[in-house]
Every structure is written in structure tokens, then in C-alpha cells.
Write an enzyme that holds these catalytic residues in place. Structure first.
Site, PDB file in Angstrom:
ATOM      1  CD  GLU A  91      -1.196  -0.583   3.618  1.00  0.00           C
ATOM      2  OE1 GLU A  91      -2.194  -1.276   3.396  1.00  0.00           O
ATOM      3  OE2 GLU A  91      -0.926  -0.102   4.713  1.00  0.00           O
ATOM      4  CB  CYS A 115       7.374  -2.703  15.777  1.00  0.00           C
ATOM      5  SG  CYS A 115       9.004  -2.219  15.169  1.00  0.00           S
ATOM      6  CD  GLU A 163      13.930  -0.059   8.967  1.00  0.00           C
ATOM      7  OE1 GLU A 163      13.069   0.387   9.748  1.00  0.00           O
ATOM      8  OE2 GLU A 163      14.803   0.667   8.453  1.00  0.00           O
ATOM      9  CB  SER A 194      10.319   6.610   8.417  1.00  0.00           C
ATOM     10  OG  SER A 194       9.979   6.192   9.720  1.00  0.00           O
ATOM     11  CB  SER A 216      10.524   4.580  14.195  1.00  0.00           C
ATOM     12  OG  SER A 216       9.878   5.029  13.032  1.00  0.00           O
ATOM     13  CG  LEU A 217      13.667   7.108  20.351  1.00  0.00           C
ATOM     14  CD1 LEU A 217      14.975   6.429  19.974  1.00  0.00           C
ATOM     15  CD2 LEU A 217      13.954   8.482  20.964  1.00  0.00           C
ATOM     16  CG  HIS A 218       8.064   4.361  18.140  1.00  0.00           C
ATOM     17  ND1 HIS A 218       7.761   5.582  17.561  1.00  0.00           N
ATOM     18  CD2 HIS A 218       8.037   3.469  17.114  1.00  0.00           C
ATOM     19  CE1 HIS A 218       7.576   5.427  16.256  1.00  0.00           C
ATOM     20  NE2 HIS A 218       7.739   4.171  15.964  1.00  0.00           N
ATOM     21  CG  ASN A 292      -4.721   5.001  12.994  1.00  0.00           C
ATOM     22  OD1 ASN A 292      -5.867   4.720  13.339  1.00  0.00           O
ATOM     23  ND2 ASN A 292      -4.444   5.579  11.851  1.00  0.00           N
TER      24      ASN A 292
HETATM   25  N1  SAH Z   1       9.915   0.654   9.197  1.00  0.00           N
HETATM   26  C1  SAH Z   1      10.035   2.058   9.208  1.00  0.00           C
HETATM   27  C2  SAH Z   1       9.105   2.765   8.252  1.00  0.00           C
HETATM   28  C3  SAH Z   1       7.711   2.224   8.139  1.00  0.00           C
HETATM   29  S1  SAH Z   1       6.692   2.323   9.590  1.00  0.00           S
HETATM   30  C4  SAH Z   1       9.844   2.603  10.607  1.00  0.00           C
HETATM   31  O1  SAH Z   1       9.419   1.867  11.477  1.00  0.00           O
HETATM   32  O2  SAH Z   1      10.174   3.759  10.813  1.00  0.00           O
HETATM   33  C5  SAH Z   1       6.281   4.039   9.570  1.00  0.00           C
HETATM   34  C6  SAH Z   1       5.806   4.590  10.881  1.00  0.00           C
HETATM   35  O3  SAH Z   1       4.471   4.140  11.166  1.00  0.00           O
HETATM   36  C7  SAH Z   1       6.658   4.165  12.065  1.00  0.00           C
HETATM   37  O4  SAH Z   1       7.044   5.298  12.820  1.00  0.00           O
HETATM   38  C8  SAH Z   1       5.716   3.265  12.817  1.00  0.00           C
HETATM   39  O5  SAH Z   1       6.034   3.225  14.146  1.00  0.00           O
HETATM   40  C9  SAH Z   1       4.367   3.876  12.535  1.00  0.00           C
HETATM   41  N2  SAH Z   1       3.230   3.008  12.851  1.00  0.00           N
HETATM   42  C10 SAH Z   1       3.135   1.669  12.752  1.00  0.00           C
HETATM   43  N3  SAH Z   1       1.923   1.235  13.154  1.00  0.00           N
HETATM   44  C11 SAH Z   1       1.220   2.331  13.531  1.00  0.00           C
HETATM   45  C12 SAH Z   1      -0.106   2.560  14.054  1.00  0.00           C
HETATM   46  N4  SAH Z   1      -0.950   1.561  14.243  1.00  0.00           N
HETATM   47  N5  SAH Z   1      -0.472   3.828  14.340  1.00  0.00           N
HETATM   48  C13 SAH Z   1       0.383   4.861  14.102  1.00  0.00           C
HETATM   49  N6  SAH Z   1       1.619   4.717  13.617  1.00  0.00           N
HETATM   50  C14 SAH Z   1       2.045   3.468  13.342  1.00  0.00           C
HETATM   51 FE1  SF4 Z   2       6.337  -1.747  11.344  1.00  0.00          FE
HETATM   52 FE2  SF4 Z   2       8.426  -0.106  10.849  1.00  0.00          FE
HETATM   53 FE3  SF4 Z   2       8.464  -1.810  12.952  1.00  0.00          FE
HETATM   54 FE4  SF4 Z   2       8.620  -2.757  10.453  1.00  0.00          FE
HETATM   55  S1  SF4 Z   2      10.108  -1.458  11.494  1.00  0.00           S
HETATM   56  S2  SF4 Z   2       7.392  -3.597  12.124  1.00  0.00           S
HETATM   57  S3  SF4 Z   2       7.262  -1.355   9.364  1.00  0.00           S
HETATM   58  S4  SF4 Z   2       7.073  -0.069  12.641  1.00  0.00           S
END
Ligand code: SAH
Ligand code: SF4
Length: 344
Positions: A91, A115, A163, A194, A216-218, A292
Site C-alpha cells: 500500500e 514491532c 523497513e 523513516s 522511529s524511537l517510540h 492508530n
Molecule cells: N519501518 C520504518 C518505516 C515504516 S513504519 C519505521 O518503522 O520507521 C512508519 C511509521 O508508522 C513508524 O514510525 C511506525 O512506528 C508507525 N506506525 C506503525 N503502526 C502504527 C499505528 N498503528 N499507528 C500509528 N503509527 C504506526
Molecule cells: Fe512496522 Fe516499521 Fe516496525 Fe517494520 S520497522 S514492524 S514497518 S514499525
């Protein structure tokens, strides 16, 4: 058969001169047909003689992803589900800005990082996307915007499925193809990769100025990051931040830190204070993203008040922090959501 969209400029040149016996100047012409003029077959390439077009068609193809569905949200966010030649679905999302669109691209089918909050992660890894499959998303979306007389596409974020740094060879190829003035003509300043953060690959992106980066630290601590993104946390958070402190960032530009807020998990004032400490002195901006929610996931979205309180703690310490609106919630535009539905 070879998909010309999978080739870099120099690979296309080698193909045309060595395999097709053409003079060098033909490369520019074909390149323009591919990346600027939306050619999907050789018939339209009228500045090439007919026998030559037939010869090309016998040796090569121009394969775009097939558009399976397009969903337009009330806020204008537009989500594409694309089918690859082997049937795999990915997508991509167009996000309306003031006077332009930004597009979110997928780089892999599925993702190996797993993740715990992410739909794509839940699917596991299937395969990498090629240059043609990654930039095919751009060609198809740009055509859609043109056909519907909508605003132009001007920037890209690599934040869809996958990723990007684990598909590094193809990512670099894509980032080298993007700025071509006779091609897509998208500068490195207008594309953002990202990633959960792999220092070695990030260093190459930084040194060569291939794209802007978002991390993407989180989580503000190693312990919490291990809990919500166990594989990403194999790079220790302290090492990651130390690396980012030395990352080359041009004047007026900044690193982006993404912080996904999960209710009751990483959204408390104490986490905000830990984050301030962790990031102190780092030239960055923080994007706060409210989770989300999707079914079958063990997390909930934080309240608006919680997100604003988190932001205020960062502000009070002089940090730049934005709350990123969750776009297209009514069409499930978050990572992996549409595909997850299509498979049910
Ligand atoms: N793999 C890379 C890029 C794709 S994910 C990464 O993790 O950065 C892109 C972003 O979407 C990431 O920051 C991820 O944490 C976020 N993401 C994944 N699932 C989500 C959700 N359910 N709600 C909001 N953001 C989400
Ligand atoms: Fe999702 Fe990005 Fe984590 Fe992969 S690295 S599982 S795309 S948040």
C-alpha cells in the site's frame, strides 16, 4: 523479462548501448519516457523508429504496479492498494498538504522487525521491493493526480510497509534515481526515510546526502523500547542517540524523531521527562503520533489531553515537538491496515 524501471541510469545506458547497440544519447530519451512521460509500453516512444521500438519490446518491458483499489478519505488522504507482478499486495498513501501532495511509500512486502504495535510487523517479512516496484508507486500516484486534476506530488516519505534500511541496495538506487532532472526530479530534501535506526546504513545516507531521515524511537529508555520493539532495540538506544549526535545535518535542517504514543505504555509525564533528558542537545524535532488503533492489537490510543500534556513537557524544556495528525483514519490509512483487511 527485464523491467526497465528496475534500472539505474547507468544500467539503462549499458542496456541500450551494449545490448541494443544504440548510441548513448538514446538513454536520455528513454529515461524521459519512463520517468517523465508515463510510458507504459514502447509504442508511445515516437522519437524512436518503429523497428527499434519492436526490438525493445522483444527484450524488455515497462511494468507498473496494478492499482487494486483507491480509497479517498474525507480529509483528502488517498490510499492505494497495489498488486505486484507476482500478486503481492502493498500500500501507499497520498497525503494532501497546503498546495501539494506528499506520498508515503512501501519498500518491502511485510517487515522482519516485528514491532508489537505494527500491522506490517505482524505479517512478517515476505520480500524486498525492487526500484521499479518502489518508484512504480510514485508513477501510478502521480498519474492518478494528473488524471483527476489534483495538486502535484512534490515530496516522498518512506514510511509505508517495510523497513527501508533492510532493503538498502534498492533504497540507495531509488534515492539516486529520484533527483534526476530528466526523471522524477525530486531532491533529497524532499524525501524522508523513516527507520527504526541502523547506524551503518544511516551513515551512508548522511554522508552522501541521499535523503532526510526520521528515526522511529517510540520509547525513552532501552527497557521500554525492548518491550515494544524488541528487534529494533538490538541497537542500544544510547548508542543510537550517540550516533545521531554526530550525524551530519545541514544548517536549518533537523533530524526527525518519531514517537508513537501508546496509551498507558509510553505516554506518561515521566516518559516525556525521560525523553527530554535522552534527546538533550540533539538538533531534532519530535513528531508525536497518537497510536492508530486496529483490532487484534494489545494497545489503545491515548487521549488528546494526554498527547497535549506530553507535548507541553517537551515544549517547556525548549524542544520542538509537533503532534502529527492521524490522517485518513476513516479509511484505515495507518501502516498495514488496508492490506490486513483485504486479506481477511
Ligand atoms: N519501518 C520504518 C518505516 C515504516 S513504519 C519505521 O518503522 O520507521 C512508519 C511509521 O508508522 C513508524 O514510525 C511506525 O512506528 C508507525 N506506525 C506503525 N503502526 C502504527 C499505528 N498503528 N499507528 C500509528 N503509527 C504506526
Ligand atoms: Fe512496522 Fe516499521 Fe516496525 Fe517494520 S520497522 S514492524 S514497518 S514499525
Amino acid at each position: 523479462m527485464i523491467n526497465l524501471l528496475d534500472l539505474s541510469y547507468s544500467e539503462l545506458e549499458a542496456f541500450l548501448t551494449e545490448r541494443m547497440g544504440l548510441p548513448r544519447f538514446r538513454t536520455d530519451q528513454v529515461w524521459q519516457w519512463l520517468w517523465q512521460k508515463d510510458a507504459r509500453d514502447f509504442e508511445v516512444m515516437t522519437n524512436l523508429a518503429k523497428p527499434l521500438r519492436e526490438k525493445l519490446a522483444a527484450e524488455a518491458a515497462i511494468v507498473w504496479p496494478e492499482t487494486e483499489t483507491v480509497q479517498v478519505s474525507r480529509d483528502g488522504t488517498t490510499k492505494f492498494l497495489f498488486r505486484m507482478a507476482d500478486g503481492k499486495l502493498i500500500e501507499s498513501v497520498l497525503i494532501p498538504m497546503q498546495d501539494r501532495y506528499s506520498q508515503c511509500l512501501s519498500t518491502q512486502v511485510g517487515c522482519a522487525m516485528g514491532c508489537t504495535f505494527c500491522n506490517t510487523g505482524l505479517m512478517g517479512f515476505e520480500r524486498n521491493l525492487t526500484q521499479g516496484e518502489i518508484l512504480g508507486q510514485v508513477l501510478a500516484a502521480r498519474k492518478y493526480l494528473e488524471d483527476n486534476e489534483l495538486m502535484p506530488l512534490k515530496s516522498l516519505v518512506f514510511m509505508g510497509m517495510g523497513e527501508p534500511l533492510l532493503n538498502f541496495k534498492n533504497l540507495v538506487k531509488v534515492l539516486e534515481t529520484l533527483p534526476s532532472a530528466k526523471g522524477l526530479n525530486i531532491s533529497w530534501r524532499r524525501s524522508m526515510v523513516s527507520t527504526v535506526g541502523f547506524p551503518e546504513q544511516l551513515a551512508e545516507i548522511g554522508e552522501r546526502e541521499l535523503a532526510q531521515i526520521a528515526i522511529s524511537l517510540h520509547a525513552p529508555t532501552q527497557e521500554l523500547r525492548e518491550q515494544i520493539m524488541p528487534k529494533a532495540a538490538r541497537t542500544d538506544i544510547k548508542d543510537l542517540i550517540a550516533f545521531l549526535r554526530d550525524y551530519p545535518v545541514r544548517n536549518r535542517l533537523r533530524l526527525t524523531i518519531e514517537y508513537l504514543l501508546l496509551k498507558g505504555v509510553n505516554d506518561q509525564p515521566e516518559h516525556a521527562r525521560q525523553l527530554v533528558k535522552l534527546l538533550s542537545g540533539l538538533r531534532c524535532k519530535v513528531n508525536l503520533i497518537a497510536y492508530n488503533p486496529t483490532e487484534d492489537m494489545p494497545y489503545d490510543a491515548p487521549s488528546t489531553e494526554t498527547v497535549e500534556a506530553f507535548q507541553k513537557i517537551l515544549w517547556d524544556k525548549g524542544m520542538t515537538a509537533f503532534i502529527r495528525r492521524s490522517m485518513g483514519a476513516d479509511i484505515k490509512a495507518a501502516c498495514g491496515q488496508l492490506k490486513a483487511d483485504a486479506q481477511k
